[in-house]
Motif scaffolding. Structure first.
Motif, PDB file in Angstrom:
ATOM      1  N   ASP A 192       0.816  -1.224   0.000  1.00  0.00           N
ATOM      2  CA  ASP A 192       0.000   0.000   0.000  1.00  0.00           C
ATOM      3  C   ASP A 192       0.849   1.273   0.000  1.00  0.00           C
ATOM      4  O   ASP A 192       0.344   2.355   0.262  1.00  0.00           O
ATOM      5  N   ILE A 193       2.148   1.155  -0.293  1.00  0.00           N
ATOM      6  CA  ILE A 193       3.014   2.329  -0.391  1.00  0.00           C
ATOM      7  C   ILE A 193       3.002   2.812  -1.842  1.00  0.00           C
ATOM      8  O   ILE A 193       3.304   2.055  -2.760  1.00  0.00           O
ATOM      9  N   SER A 194       2.641   4.068  -2.046  1.00  0.00           N
ATOM     10  CA  SER A 194       2.464   4.601  -3.396  1.00  0.00           C
ATOM     11  C   SER A 194       3.799   4.847  -4.088  1.00  0.00           C
ATOM     12  O   SER A 194       4.857   4.881  -3.459  1.00  0.00           O
ATOM     13  N   LYS A 195       3.719   5.058  -5.389  1.00  0.00           N
ATOM     14  CA  LYS A 195       4.915   5.367  -6.171  1.00  0.00           C
ATOM     15  C   LYS A 195       5.514   6.714  -5.772  1.00  0.00           C
ATOM     16  O   LYS A 195       6.706   6.954  -5.973  1.00  0.00           O
ATOM     17  N   GLN A 196       4.716   7.574  -5.189  1.00  0.00           N
ATOM     18  CA  GLN A 196       5.229   8.855  -4.701  1.00  0.00           C
ATOM     19  C   GLN A 196       6.268   8.637  -3.591  1.00  0.00           C
ATOM     20  O   GLN A 196       7.264   9.358  -3.508  1.00  0.00           O
ATOM     21  N   ASP A 197       6.006   7.637  -2.748  1.00  0.00           N
ATOM     22  CA  ASP A 197       6.928   7.338  -1.655  1.00  0.00           C
ATOM     23  C   ASP A 197       7.935   6.244  -2.018  1.00  0.00           C
ATOM     24  O   ASP A 197       9.005   6.173  -1.418  1.00  0.00           O
ATOM     25  N   CYS A 198       7.582   5.400  -2.971  1.00  0.00           N
ATOM     26  CA  CYS A 198       8.484   4.342  -3.429  1.00  0.00           C
ATOM     27  C   CYS A 198       8.610   4.460  -4.942  1.00  0.00           C
ATOM     28  O   CYS A 198       7.797   3.911  -5.693  1.00  0.00           O
ATOM     29  N   THR A 199       9.617   5.181  -5.390  1.00  0.00           N
ATOM     30  CA  THR A 199       9.741   5.502  -6.815  1.00  0.00           C
ATOM     31  C   THR A 199      10.069   4.281  -7.667  1.00  0.00           C
ATOM     32  O   THR A 199       9.908   4.316  -8.890  1.00  0.00           O
TER      33      THR A 199
END
Length: 215
Positions: A192-199
């Motif tokens: 549930d970690i978004s691409k904003q936080d996990c590039t």
């Protein structure tokens, strides 16, 4: 948007797949332990799962009561264990059933069996006597209840290897040093970690290749 936690906070289920070898990305657990963040929406049917899980839990709790056990459920079994560096390990067991010196911690699972389920219950067996008053000084056995099966876990499975594995992983996840990211579609699609936080998040499945001539 992400906010840095005052001290690392670790939920038991963030560790169990890593300990069971079902996940490899330690960074995801490290990020959750150190940050409050906006979670990605999920297509998981939480309402249905909650209803099914609650029904199973209530049926199992009543079964223990009928056998003369004193039963504690969910929030009654919540724990927060603080480590030597201020990190917090937290969780809650579905059921603790006690009758004299006979004590059982049980987790109810509505899905398919996984090795991480056993790791989860083993951690409960280890931590609850250290953190929850009604479990103090008890040797807990474990049980995982599935819809059509169950797995019994004896207390003797709590050994130094398990303790060291848990301690080392907690220290790694709570450390200031970031573990390496290990992105893969198999893990990222359930994260549930978004691409904003996990590039480096992987959001597309691997493509099939037939133009190889190998077989």
């Amino acid at each position: 948007m992400k906010l840095l936690r005052q001290s690392p906070y670790i939920w038991v289920t963030w560790l169990t797949k890593l300990m069971a070898g079902e996940a490899q990305c330690e960074w995801a657990s490290w990020f959750k332990a150190h940050h409050k963040y906006d979670k990605l929406p999920s297509d998981f049917n939480l309402t249905q799962w909650t209803a099914e899980h609650n029904q199973m839990l209530q049926e199992r709790a009543q079964l223990y009561r009928d056998m003369g056990y004193t039963v504690y459920t969910e929030d009654q079994n919540s724990f927060m264990l603080e480590g030597e560096n201020g990190e917090i390990l937290s969780g809650k067991a579905d059921i603790v059933a006690i009758r004299g010196s006979n004590a059982i911690v049980e987790d109810c699972k509505t899905g398919q069996p996984r090795n991480s389920d056993q790791m989860q219950v083993l951690i409960y067996m280890l931590v609850l006597p250290l953190s929850v008053q009604h479990c103090a000084e008890l040797q807990l056995d474990g049980l995982i209840k599935y819809k059509n099966d169950e797995v019994v876990i004896k207390n003797k499975r709590i050994d130094q290897m398990l303790k060291d594995m848990l301690k080392n992983l907690i220290h790694k996840i709570s450390s200031d040093a970031k573990p390496s990211q290990v992105p893969s579609y198999g893990e990222c699609r359930y994260c549930d970690i978004s691409k904003q936080d996990c590039t480096v998040r992987v959001e597309t499945a691997p493509k099939k290749s037939s133009d190889h001539g190998l077989f």
